[in-house]
Design a protein around this motif. Structure first.
Motif, PDB file in Angstrom:
ATOM      1  N   LEU A   1      46.350  44.270  49.418  1.00 18.43           N
ATOM      2  CA  LEU A   1      45.190  44.801  50.140  1.00 18.43           C
ATOM      3  C   LEU A   1      44.508  45.921  49.353  1.00 18.43           C
ATOM      4  N   TRP A   2      45.291  46.753  48.686  1.00 21.74           N
ATOM      5  CA  TRP A   2      44.727  47.816  47.854  1.00 21.74           C
ATOM      6  C   TRP A   2      43.867  47.201  46.747  1.00 21.74           C
ATOM      7  N   ALA A   3      44.407  46.208  46.068  1.00 18.20           N
ATOM      8  CA  ALA A   3      43.655  45.570  44.982  1.00 18.20           C
ATOM      9  C   ALA A   3      42.377  44.920  45.517  1.00 18.20           C
ATOM     10  N   ARG A   4      42.470  44.272  46.659  1.00 21.05           N
ATOM     11  CA  ARG A   4      41.266  43.657  47.255  1.00 21.05           C
ATOM     12  C   ARG A   4      40.246  44.725  47.643  1.00 21.05           C
ATOM     13  N   GLY A   5      40.738  45.868  48.128  1.00 20.72           N
ATOM     14  CA  GLY A   5      39.837  46.970  48.468  1.00 20.72           C
ATOM     15  C   GLY A   5      39.122  47.514  47.240  1.00 20.72           C
ATOM     16  N   VAL A   6      39.835  47.605  46.135  1.00 20.63           N
ATOM     17  CA  VAL A   6      39.216  48.044  44.884  1.00 20.63           C
ATOM     18  C   VAL A   6      38.148  47.033  44.471  1.00 20.63           C
ATOM     19  N   ALA A   7      38.432  45.750  44.617  1.00 22.10           N
ATOM     20  CA  ALA A   7      37.447  44.717  44.277  1.00 22.10           C
ATOM     21  C   ALA A   7      36.215  44.848  45.159  1.00 22.10           C
ATOM     22  N   ALA A   8      36.420  45.064  46.450  1.00 22.11           N
ATOM     23  CA  ALA A   8      35.296  45.201  47.372  1.00 22.11           C
ATOM     24  C   ALA A   8      34.463  46.440  47.023  1.00 22.11           C
ATOM     25  N   GLY A   9      35.128  47.529  46.661  1.00 15.62           N
ATOM     26  CA  GLY A   9      34.411  48.742  46.271  1.00 15.62           C
ATOM     27  C   GLY A   9      33.622  48.552  44.995  1.00 15.62           C
ATOM     28  N   ALA A  10      34.184  47.793  44.077  1.00 13.69           N
ATOM     29  CA  ALA A  10      33.483  47.528  42.809  1.00 13.69           C
ATOM     30  C   ALA A  10      32.278  46.626  43.048  1.00 13.69           C
ATOM     31  N   GLU A  11      32.423  45.707  43.990  1.00 14.84           N
ATOM     32  CA  GLU A  11      31.327  44.791  44.319  1.00 14.84           C
ATOM     33  C   GLU A  11      30.137  45.568  44.881  1.00 14.84           C
ATOM     34  N   GLY A  12      30.439  46.573  45.712  1.00 11.82           N
ATOM     35  CA  GLY A  12      29.376  47.382  46.313  1.00 11.82           C
ATOM     36  C   GLY A  12      28.654  48.244  45.309  1.00 11.82           C
ATOM     37  N   ARG A  13      29.240  48.485  44.157  1.00 14.90           N
ATOM     38  CA  ARG A  13      28.620  49.324  43.133  1.00 14.90           C
ATOM     39  C   ARG A  13      27.897  48.510  42.061  1.00 14.90           C
ATOM     40  N   SER A  14      28.053  47.187  42.099  1.00 15.91           N
ATOM     41  CA  SER A  14      27.436  46.345  41.052  1.00 15.91           C
ATOM     42  C   SER A  14      25.942  46.293  41.177  1.00 15.91           C
TER      43      SER A  14
END
Length: 126
Positions: free
Chosen positions: A113-126
């Motif tokens: 879940l942590w890794a998925r959260g990091v992915a989601a956060g990175a997606e929002g910054r793209s």
């Protein structure tokens, strides 16, 4: 630095330390490689250590963070059989060791879940 900015770097640090440990002290990792995998346990230990180091590098760089975070989530799910093997192998050890081995099993969920959260956060910054 905000919490959301630190999170990928903390995850990268965790993976970097774990990856380096695979090379510095491979024997404990060799012992938890499932027998069903082809090749030698040492090869799997080194391969997973290299994967962790590569994932750490990918997480540290904003440009590759999203893909690396998704790969990290898959990696954490993929190493779950090693944690099951460790728990089964350690079921007759003293209680503190047995507890540590069994505690690793549910720990995989927050890591994924942590890794998925990091992915989601990175997606929002793209």
């Amino acid at each position: 630095m905000s919490r959301s900015e630190r999170s990928p770097l903390l995850l990268a640090g965790l993976l970097a330390v774990a990856g380096a440990a695979h090379f510095a002290s491979p024997r404990p990792f060799d012992a938890i490689v499932p027998e069903a995998l082809p090749g030698t346990p040492r090869a799997w230990t080194y391969a997973s250590g290299a994967a962790e180091l590569a994932l750490a590098a990918g997480l540290a760089l904003p440009r590759t963070r999203r893909g690396a975070a998704l790969a990290t989530a898959a990696f954490f799910a993929g190493v779950f059989p090693a944690n099951v093997k460790m728990a089964l192998d350690w079921r007759h050890r003293p209680t503190p060791q047995k507890a540590a081995a069994f505690a690793r099993l549910p720990l995989q969920v927050p890591l994924v879940l942590w890794a998925r959260g990091v992915a989601a956060g990175a997606e929002g910054r793209s």
